[in-house]
Design a protein around this motif. Structure first.
Motif, PDB file in Angstrom:
ATOM      1  N   PHE A 193      41.138  38.845  36.200  1.00  0.00           N
ATOM      2  CA  PHE A 193      40.671  38.306  37.475  1.00  0.00           C
ATOM      3  C   PHE A 193      39.426  37.439  37.257  1.00  0.00           C
ATOM      4  O   PHE A 193      38.583  37.739  36.401  1.00  0.00           O
ATOM      5  CB  PHE A 193      40.312  39.436  38.455  1.00  0.00           C
ATOM      6  CG  PHE A 193      41.497  40.047  39.149  1.00  0.00           C
ATOM      7  CD1 PHE A 193      41.893  39.607  40.407  1.00  0.00           C
ATOM      8  CD2 PHE A 193      42.219  41.073  38.540  1.00  0.00           C
ATOM      9  CE1 PHE A 193      42.981  40.184  41.045  1.00  0.00           C
ATOM     10  CE2 PHE A 193      43.307  41.654  39.167  1.00  0.00           C
ATOM     11  CZ  PHE A 193      43.695  41.205  40.429  1.00  0.00           C
ATOM     12  N   THR A 194      39.306  36.385  38.056  1.00  0.00           N
ATOM     13  CA  THR A 194      38.130  35.515  38.025  1.00  0.00           C
ATOM     14  C   THR A 194      37.715  35.199  39.461  1.00  0.00           C
ATOM     15  O   THR A 194      38.525  35.284  40.395  1.00  0.00           O
ATOM     16  CB  THR A 194      38.411  34.196  37.282  1.00  0.00           C
ATOM     17  OG1 THR A 194      39.534  33.547  37.904  1.00  0.00           O
ATOM     18  CG2 THR A 194      38.707  34.440  35.815  1.00  0.00           C
ATOM     19  N   GLY A 233      25.827  40.578  59.131  1.00  0.00           N
ATOM     20  CA  GLY A 233      25.714  40.499  57.690  1.00  0.00           C
ATOM     21  C   GLY A 233      27.039  40.822  57.034  1.00  0.00           C
ATOM     22  O   GLY A 233      27.596  41.904  57.237  1.00  0.00           O
ATOM     23  N   PHE A 234      27.567  39.882  56.257  1.00  0.00           N
ATOM     24  CA  PHE A 234      28.828  40.086  55.555  1.00  0.00           C
ATOM     25  C   PHE A 234      28.705  39.569  54.132  1.00  0.00           C
ATOM     26  O   PHE A 234      27.929  38.658  53.852  1.00  0.00           O
ATOM     27  CB  PHE A 234      29.977  39.325  56.238  1.00  0.00           C
ATOM     28  CG  PHE A 234      30.599  40.040  57.395  1.00  0.00           C
ATOM     29  CD1 PHE A 234      31.587  40.985  57.202  1.00  0.00           C
ATOM     30  CD2 PHE A 234      30.195  39.767  58.683  1.00  0.00           C
ATOM     31  CE1 PHE A 234      32.169  41.641  58.274  1.00  0.00           C
ATOM     32  CE2 PHE A 234      30.756  40.422  59.770  1.00  0.00           C
ATOM     33  CZ  PHE A 234      31.753  41.355  59.554  1.00  0.00           C
ATOM     34  N   PHE A 235      29.501  40.142  53.256  1.00  0.00           N
ATOM     35  CA  PHE A 235      29.686  39.610  51.911  1.00  0.00           C
ATOM     36  C   PHE A 235      31.179  39.450  51.686  1.00  0.00           C
ATOM     37  O   PHE A 235      31.977  40.302  52.089  1.00  0.00           O
ATOM     38  CB  PHE A 235      29.116  40.553  50.848  1.00  0.00           C
ATOM     39  CG  PHE A 235      29.428  40.121  49.438  1.00  0.00           C
ATOM     40  CD1 PHE A 235      28.678  39.133  48.830  1.00  0.00           C
ATOM     41  CD2 PHE A 235      30.484  40.698  48.732  1.00  0.00           C
ATOM     42  CE1 PHE A 235      28.960  38.730  47.533  1.00  0.00           C
ATOM     43  CE2 PHE A 235      30.773  40.292  47.450  1.00  0.00           C
ATOM     44  CZ  PHE A 235      30.004  39.306  46.842  1.00  0.00           C
ATOM     45  N   VAL A 236      31.556  38.350  51.040  1.00  0.00           N
ATOM     46  CA  VAL A 236      32.971  38.132  50.740  1.00  0.00           C
ATOM     47  C   VAL A 236      33.095  37.440  49.395  1.00  0.00           C
ATOM     48  O   VAL A 236      32.343  36.517  49.071  1.00  0.00           O
ATOM     49  CB  VAL A 236      33.669  37.310  51.849  1.00  0.00           C
ATOM     50  CG1 VAL A 236      33.017  35.963  52.049  1.00  0.00           C
ATOM     51  CG2 VAL A 236      35.155  37.161  51.561  1.00  0.00           C
ATOM     52  N   ALA A 237      34.031  37.935  48.596  1.00  0.00           N
ATOM     53  CA  ALA A 237      34.327  37.333  47.301  1.00  0.00           C
ATOM     54  C   ALA A 237      35.828  37.179  47.154  1.00  0.00           C
ATOM     55  O   ALA A 237      36.584  38.134  47.399  1.00  0.00           O
ATOM     56  CB  ALA A 237      33.780  38.192  46.164  1.00  0.00           C
ATOM     57  N   ALA A 238      36.265  36.001  46.778  1.00  0.00           N
ATOM     58  CA  ALA A 238      37.691  35.737  46.518  1.00  0.00           C
ATOM     59  C   ALA A 238      37.921  35.785  45.009  1.00  0.00           C
ATOM     60  O   ALA A 238      37.289  35.034  44.260  1.00  0.00           O
ATOM     61  CB  ALA A 238      38.093  34.390  47.088  1.00  0.00           C
ATOM     62  N   LEU A 239      38.800  36.663  44.578  1.00  0.00           N
ATOM     63  CA  LEU A 239      39.068  36.889  43.173  1.00  0.00           C
ATOM     64  C   LEU A 239      40.516  36.543  42.861  1.00  0.00           C
ATOM     65  O   LEU A 239      41.437  37.106  43.477  1.00  0.00           O
ATOM     66  CB  LEU A 239      38.783  38.351  42.798  1.00  0.00           C
ATOM     67  CG  LEU A 239      37.414  38.889  43.266  1.00  0.00           C
ATOM     68  CD1 LEU A 239      37.335  40.399  43.035  1.00  0.00           C
ATOM     69  CD2 LEU A 239      36.290  38.169  42.565  1.00  0.00           C
ATOM     70  N   GLY A 240      40.735  35.625  41.950  1.00  0.00           N
ATOM     71  CA  GLY A 240      42.086  35.215  41.630  1.00  0.00           C
ATOM     72  C   GLY A 240      42.613  35.931  40.394  1.00  0.00           C
ATOM     73  O   GLY A 240      41.891  36.110  39.408  1.00  0.00           O
ATOM     74  N   ARG A 241      43.866  36.363  40.477  1.00  0.00           N
ATOM     75  CA  ARG A 241      44.504  36.968  39.304  1.00  0.00           C
ATOM     76  C   ARG A 241      45.126  35.872  38.463  1.00  0.00           C
ATOM     77  O   ARG A 241      45.853  34.996  38.994  1.00  0.00           O
ATOM     78  CB  ARG A 241      45.574  37.969  39.733  1.00  0.00           C
ATOM     79  CG  ARG A 241      46.139  38.773  38.567  1.00  0.00           C
ATOM     80  CD  ARG A 241      46.939  39.963  39.028  1.00  0.00           C
ATOM     81  NE  ARG A 241      47.135  40.914  37.935  1.00  0.00           N
ATOM     82  CZ  ARG A 241      47.660  42.126  38.082  1.00  0.00           C
ATOM     83  NH1 ARG A 241      48.061  42.520  39.291  1.00  0.00           N
ATOM     84  NH2 ARG A 241      47.803  42.902  37.045  1.00  0.00           N
ATOM     85  N   ASN A 242      44.842  35.889  37.192  1.00  0.00           N
ATOM     86  CA  ASN A 242      45.353  34.841  36.301  1.00  0.00           C
ATOM     87  C   ASN A 242      46.885  34.798  36.364  1.00  0.00           C
ATOM     88  O   ASN A 242      47.534  35.846  36.478  1.00  0.00           O
ATOM     89  CB  ASN A 242      44.892  35.083  34.876  1.00  0.00           C
ATOM     90  CG  ASN A 242      43.370  35.038  34.746  1.00  0.00           C
ATOM     91  OD1 ASN A 242      42.695  34.418  35.576  1.00  0.00           O
ATOM     92  ND2 ASN A 242      42.838  35.683  33.730  1.00  0.00           N
ATOM     93  N   PRO A 243      47.449  33.590  36.298  1.00  0.00           N
ATOM     94  CA  PRO A 243      48.902  33.461  36.427  1.00  0.00           C
ATOM     95  C   PRO A 243      49.699  34.227  35.404  1.00  0.00           C
ATOM     96  O   PRO A 243      50.879  34.542  35.621  1.00  0.00           O
ATOM     97  CB  PRO A 243      49.140  31.953  36.290  1.00  0.00           C
ATOM     98  CG  PRO A 243      47.831  31.345  36.688  1.00  0.00           C
ATOM     99  CD  PRO A 243      46.772  32.285  36.232  1.00  0.00           C
ATOM    100  N   GLY A 244      49.095  34.573  34.278  1.00  0.00           N
ATOM    101  CA  GLY A 244      49.850  35.364  33.299  1.00  0.00           C
ATOM    102  C   GLY A 244      49.828  34.763  31.922  1.00  0.00           C
ATOM    103  O   GLY A 244      49.147  33.802  31.655  1.00  0.00           O
TER     104      GLY A 244
END
Length: 421
Positions: free
Chosen positions: A380-381, A410-421
């Protein structure tokens, strides 16, 4: 009601708020519903004392030399809001009829101390526990005073327009025709901000599912998911379904939307909301189990984790909650959040997106949790938050929203992508 009776009511309410451990606004609403005889001016005067005491509890304790009983807090609030001077408050306390009992020597000393205020440290000025000061200072740095000042005010009433039924312009026109003063939210494209504290339950736009109450920051969290029609999307900590509804609107009723939680009881609370929005047949609900995680592994394009947290970002809405948070509890939550992220990651397909969110102000629950997760999951990145509106900038590990900088909770958000493989 006489002023003494109003003071007694404020004392009673503060005692209930302290004893019940639930949101102060719920206690206040229930209290007044059970006392219909209290007139509008009486309710306003009582509520003014209660909310001042709740929001400024730390300062009142400091100024009175340590007085933290409902009686001292209510009486000090009466003095500091200008409802009466200390001598008048003492004169009200006769114990006759609906008046408070006479003051003790300690209570007289506490009121007398208000006339000789002492310099306050930052946590007193900001009304939060001293042990939380390092956490807030780490988050805000030189912005700390401005940030806690913004959290001292009342939160606005924000709505999310159900774009599956109406666009924002149409919803605003309908609300304005009903006499509400509205404006578009500055950041959320489907958001509407309402002036005042309107009751929406009986209004047609709410009853018929064209609007939902949802803070602008919460709407931005859903937007970070970039859910689209035809996708498979899982709301991993769905609760009462606020973000589930937003995801459904973004998906336009096409694809698969799975609402998950650890208890069926929590999931059942969303059913009336799904029905109003007309999507009860689109959303599937399920309890999280090991069997489900195995069965659904790698099946979802988007997985949202709106994790259990300290709720420190919602202090404007529930100011009493700021006294319920401890360092130990924050550490416990960070461990739980990491375990939840690990479980949710199993559902993300290669090339998919895992969105982690909290309504916490603390890096210990936010960036630190994300960094630890990335250390455990090399596939993940962190993704750019290109789906969020311009004007929202993030750090290396995610985006932090707060009332001072963004006008949201107050919010925190992070989008994490899973590598395609």
């Amino acid at each position: 009601m006489r002023p003494a009776a109003r003071l007694s009511a404020a004392i009673e309410l503060l005692a209930e708020i302290g004893a019940r451990g639930e949101a102060a606004d719920q206690v206040v609403d229930r209290y007044f519903r059970a006392r219909r005889y209290a007139g509008k001016q009486d309710r306003a005067a009582i509520a003014a004392l209660v909310w001042y005491a709740v929001r400024r509890r730390g300062a009142l304790i400091h100024l009175t030399g340590g007085g933290d009983t409902p009686r001292i807090l209510a009486m000090a609030a009466a003095v500091l809001t200008g409802a009466a001077d200390a001598e008048t408050v003492a004169a009200w306390a006769t114990g006759e009829g609906h008046a408070p009992a006479p003051l003790s020597d300690a209570e007289r000393a506490a009121l007398a101390a208000l006339s000789d205020p002492r310099p306050a440290p930052p946590w007193v000025a900001g009304d939060y526990a001293e042990e939380l000061h390092p956490l807030l200072l780490r988050r805000f740095g030189t912005r700390l005073a401005a940030a806690v000042a913004a959290m001292a005010g009342r939160a606005p009433l924000d709505l999310r327009v159900n774009t599956a039924k109406i666009d924002r312009a149409g919803a605003m026109a309908e609300l304005a025709a009903l006499g509400l003063s509205v404006e578009p939210c500055a950041l959320a494209p489907a958001g509407v901000r309402v002036a005042g504290r309107e009751r929406l339950g009986r209004l047609a736009p709410f009853a018929e599912g064209r609007i939902e109450v949802q803070d602008e920051g919460s709407q931005l969290v859903a937007l970070a998911c970039d859910a689209r029609p035809g996708m498979a999307v899982a709301d991993f900590c769905a609760g009462a379904g606020g973000k589930t509804l937003a995801l459904a609107a973004d998906m336009a009723g096409q694809g698969r939307l799975l609402a998950l939680d650890v208890e069926e009881r929590r999931l059942s609370r969303m059913m009336p909301r799904l029905a109003r929005a007309g999507i009860e047949g689109f959303v599937t609900r399920a309890v999280i189990t090991d069997d489900l995680l195995d069965r659904e592994a790698g099946a979802f394009d988007r997985v949202l984790v709106d994790a259990p947290c300290s709720l420190s970002g919602t202090w404007r809405r529930n100011p009493a909650a700021r006294w319920n948070v401890t360092l130990e509890r924050v550490r416990e939550l960070a461990g739980l959040q990491g375990r939840i992220l690990d479980a949710a990651a199993r559902l993300v397909k290669p090339g998919g997106r895992l969105v982690y969110a909290t309504c916490s102000l603390f890096l210990e629950e936010d960036e630190d949790v994300v960094e630890a997760f990335l250390g455990r999951h090399g596939d993940f990145t962190v993704l750019d938050h290109e789906t969020l509106p311009p004007g929202i900038s993030g750090g290396r590990l995610g985006i932090a929203l707060d009332p001072a900088a963004h006008g949201t909770d107050g919010f925190f958000v992070a989008a994490l992508g899973r590598n395609p493989g």
